[in-house]
Design a protein around this motif. Structure first.
Motif, PDB file in Angstrom:
ATOM      1  N   GLU A  24      62.758 -13.047  10.810  1.00  0.00           N
ATOM      2  CA  GLU A  24      62.181 -12.113   9.846  1.00  0.00           C
ATOM      3  C   GLU A  24      60.653 -12.165   9.893  1.00  0.00           C
ATOM      4  OE1 GLU A  24      63.770 -12.902   6.012  1.00  0.00           O
ATOM      5  OE2 GLU A  24      65.860 -12.685   6.628  1.00  0.00           O
TER       6      GLU A  24
ATOM      7  N   ALA B 117      58.208  -9.023  11.019  1.00  0.00           N
ATOM      8  CA  ALA B 117      57.088  -8.551  10.201  1.00  0.00           C
ATOM      9  C   ALA B 117      55.800  -8.517  11.005  1.00  0.00           C
ATOM     10  CB  ALA B 117      56.933  -9.446   8.977  1.00  0.00           C
ATOM     11  N   PHE B 118      55.604  -9.516  11.850  1.00  0.00           N
ATOM     12  CA  PHE B 118      54.393  -9.525  12.671  1.00  0.00           C
ATOM     13  C   PHE B 118      54.406  -8.376  13.680  1.00  0.00           C
ATOM     14  CE2 PHE B 118      52.321 -10.705  16.642  1.00  0.00           C
ATOM     15  CZ  PHE B 118      51.024 -10.968  16.208  1.00  0.00           C
TER      16      PHE B 118
ATOM     17  N   ALA C 296      55.741  -5.583  13.445  1.00  0.00           N
ATOM     18  CA  ALA C 296      55.548  -4.295  12.772  1.00  0.00           C
ATOM     19  C   ALA C 296      54.133  -4.127  12.239  1.00  0.00           C
ATOM     20  CB  ALA C 296      56.549  -4.167  11.621  1.00  0.00           C
ATOM     21  N   SER C 297      53.295  -5.151  12.348  1.00  0.00           N
ATOM     22  CA  SER C 297      51.945  -5.087  11.806  1.00  0.00           C
ATOM     23  C   SER C 297      50.962  -4.543  12.834  1.00  0.00           C
ATOM     24  CB  SER C 297      51.487  -6.481  11.363  1.00  0.00           C
ATOM     25  OG  SER C 297      51.257  -7.308  12.493  1.00  0.00           O
TER      26      SER C 297
ATOM     27  N   TRP D 212      47.077 -16.478  10.066  1.00  0.00           N
ATOM     28  CA  TRP D 212      48.477 -16.145   9.807  1.00  0.00           C
ATOM     29  C   TRP D 212      49.024 -17.057   8.722  1.00  0.00           C
ATOM     30  CZ3 TRP D 212      47.726 -12.175  12.543  1.00  0.00           C
ATOM     31  CH2 TRP D 212      47.247 -12.214  13.844  1.00  0.00           C
TER      32      TRP D 212
ATOM     33  N   ALA E  83      53.201 -13.113   6.726  1.00  0.00           N
ATOM     34  CA  ALA E  83      54.407 -12.672   7.424  1.00  0.00           C
ATOM     35  C   ALA E  83      55.604 -12.551   6.493  1.00  0.00           C
ATOM     36  CB  ALA E  83      54.729 -13.641   8.561  1.00  0.00           C
TER      37      ALA E  83
ATOM     38  N   THR F 103      55.755 -11.077   3.678  1.00  0.00           N
ATOM     39  CA  THR F 103      55.781  -9.740   3.082  1.00  0.00           C
ATOM     40  C   THR F 103      55.271  -8.663   4.029  1.00  0.00           C
ATOM     41  OG1 THR F 103      53.572 -10.075   2.140  1.00  0.00           O
ATOM     42  CG2 THR F 103      55.473 -10.720   0.786  1.00  0.00           C
ATOM     43  N   GLY F 104      54.685  -9.059   5.160  1.00  0.00           N
ATOM     44  CA  GLY F 104      54.128  -8.091   6.095  1.00  0.00           C
ATOM     45  C   GLY F 104      52.795  -7.520   5.647  1.00  0.00           C
ATOM     46  N   GLU F 105      52.166  -8.132   4.649  1.00  0.00           N
ATOM     47  CA  GLU F 105      50.908  -7.617   4.119  1.00  0.00           C
ATOM     48  C   GLU F 105      49.703  -8.250   4.815  1.00  0.00           C
ATOM     49  OE1 GLU F 105      50.848  -7.259  -0.379  1.00  0.00           O
ATOM     50  OE2 GLU F 105      52.558  -8.590  -0.093  1.00  0.00           O
ATOM     51  N   THR F 106      48.657  -7.455   4.954  1.00  0.00           N
ATOM     52  CA  THR F 106      47.355  -7.953   5.388  1.00  0.00           C
ATOM     53  C   THR F 106      46.411  -7.883   4.197  1.00  0.00           C
ATOM     54  OG1 THR F 106      47.671  -7.253   7.682  1.00  0.00           O
ATOM     55  CG2 THR F 106      45.408  -7.637   6.941  1.00  0.00           C
TER      56      THR F 106
END
Length: 342
Positions: A212, A216-217, A219-220, A267, A310, A312-315
């Protein structure tokens, strides 16, 4: 990686060895690295070399082929036990006799510990009275130590004064594995020890499966970009303290005026923090920004910093504090200057 670390740690002599039989019923396969060294003639062969039997040939472990019985304890252990029991009984008897004879007679037994116990009790009383525990900071600090100092100066100083081992954390290991995978994704694998990999300090890493975190990474925005540096070590001096860290990735970009600028990214496998914890965490990126700006010889405003979470996939792009704030945090753990003499 393990072979590289083992071989490069030797100063003068290096012994390469392997065993064929352990406790299992099948022989152990010799490492290909050992086979390569042996066939190259680079090492002097000492002792016997046993070739493995053919795969289709039945073989039995010689270590377990015959039952072996041993009397326990052996004569050596009986003699050693007797030698240890004598002094142990003497100490025990002396303590019992001293306590039975009263406080004056027990002073010789307890006096060795009085100074240390008194110091511990005095420290406890000072803490209860609101006193401040002061320590001398070491000549260098890691960025994770800088964050810990900002989050809780009192706890940091206590841990520094009396360090205690931390229990192993599965989440921290997962963070290390994720960082290693991202490093491999960029095809810039480095030879570093596991505990030196960023992520080993991610004590708040969420319990997500690695797949997972990887998804997420991928997709970023960072998955498709090419970094100029990966897992690069930096060190910069702030207020006389060398602050060290390892930047996960550095990306180059063009600034508003067309001049080159950079983004340092860290990260994180856990979710984004909030409040005071988020403010403390921003000091990590602030130290990275300061160090990278000094390495490149550019103003700090040409370096930005971001956390990629990673879980939540947020930056997250925090507002990074200036060097003066890093100095203030470092001075929070230092003892206050005493009055001038005279």
């Amino acid at each position: 990686r393990l072979a590289y670390v083992a071989v490069t740690r030797a100063r003068t002599d290096l012994l390469l060895t392997a065993h064929v039989w352990g406790a299992a019923s099948t022989p152990r396969i010799t490492s290909r690295f050992l086979e390569e060294v042996r066939s190259s003639g680079l090492a002097e062969a000492r002792g016997p070399w046993v070739d493995l039997p053919p795969v289709d040939e039945p073989v039995r472990n010689p270590r377990t082929a015959e039952e072996v019985s041993v009397a326990w304890p052996t004569l050596d252990h009986v003699a050693r036990r007797a030698a240890l029991l004598g002094p142990a009984r003497a100490v025990s008897d002396a303590v019992v006799d001293a306590v039975a004879s009263g406080p004056s007679a027990s002073d010789g037994v307890r006096g060795r510990w009085d100074d240390e116990l008194r110091m511990l009790l005095d420290e406890r009383e000072r803490r209860r009275a609101g006193g401040r525990v002061e320590v001398e900071l070491p000549a260098h600090l890691s960025t994770s130590s800088l964050v810990a100092l900002a989050e809780d100066p009192e706890r940091f100083t206590l841990d520094l004064r009396r360090p205690m081992p931390a229990p192993p954390a599965l989440a921290a290991r997962r963070g290390t594995a994720f960082h290693a995978w991202v490093e491999e994704h960029y095809s810039r694998a480095a030879f570093v020890d596991v505990d030196e990999l960023p992520g080993s300090a991610d004590e708040d890493a969420a319990d997500h499966e690695l797949r997972e975190l990887r998804a997420a990474f991928l997709a970023s925005e960072w998955a498709g970009r090419t970094p100029v540096e990966v897992e690069t070590s930096v060190e910069t001096v702030v207020d006389g303290i060398a602050v060290r860290g390892r930047i996960d990735a550095v990306f180059e970009e063009s600034g508003p005026d067309g001049a080159p600028s950079w983004v340092v990214v860290d990260w994180k496998t856990g979710p984004p923090p909030s409040g005071a914890r988020a403010a403390a965490r921003s000091l990590q990126l602030a130290a990275y920004r300061l160090a990278w700006a000094r390495v490149r010889g550019v103003p700090e405003h040409r370096v930005r910093g971001a956390f990629f979470h990673a879980a939540t996939g947020e930056t997250v792009w925090p507002e990074l504090p200036a060097a003066a704030e890093v100095t203030r945090v470092l001075r929070a753990a230092r003892p206050a200057p005493g009055p001038a003499p005279g």
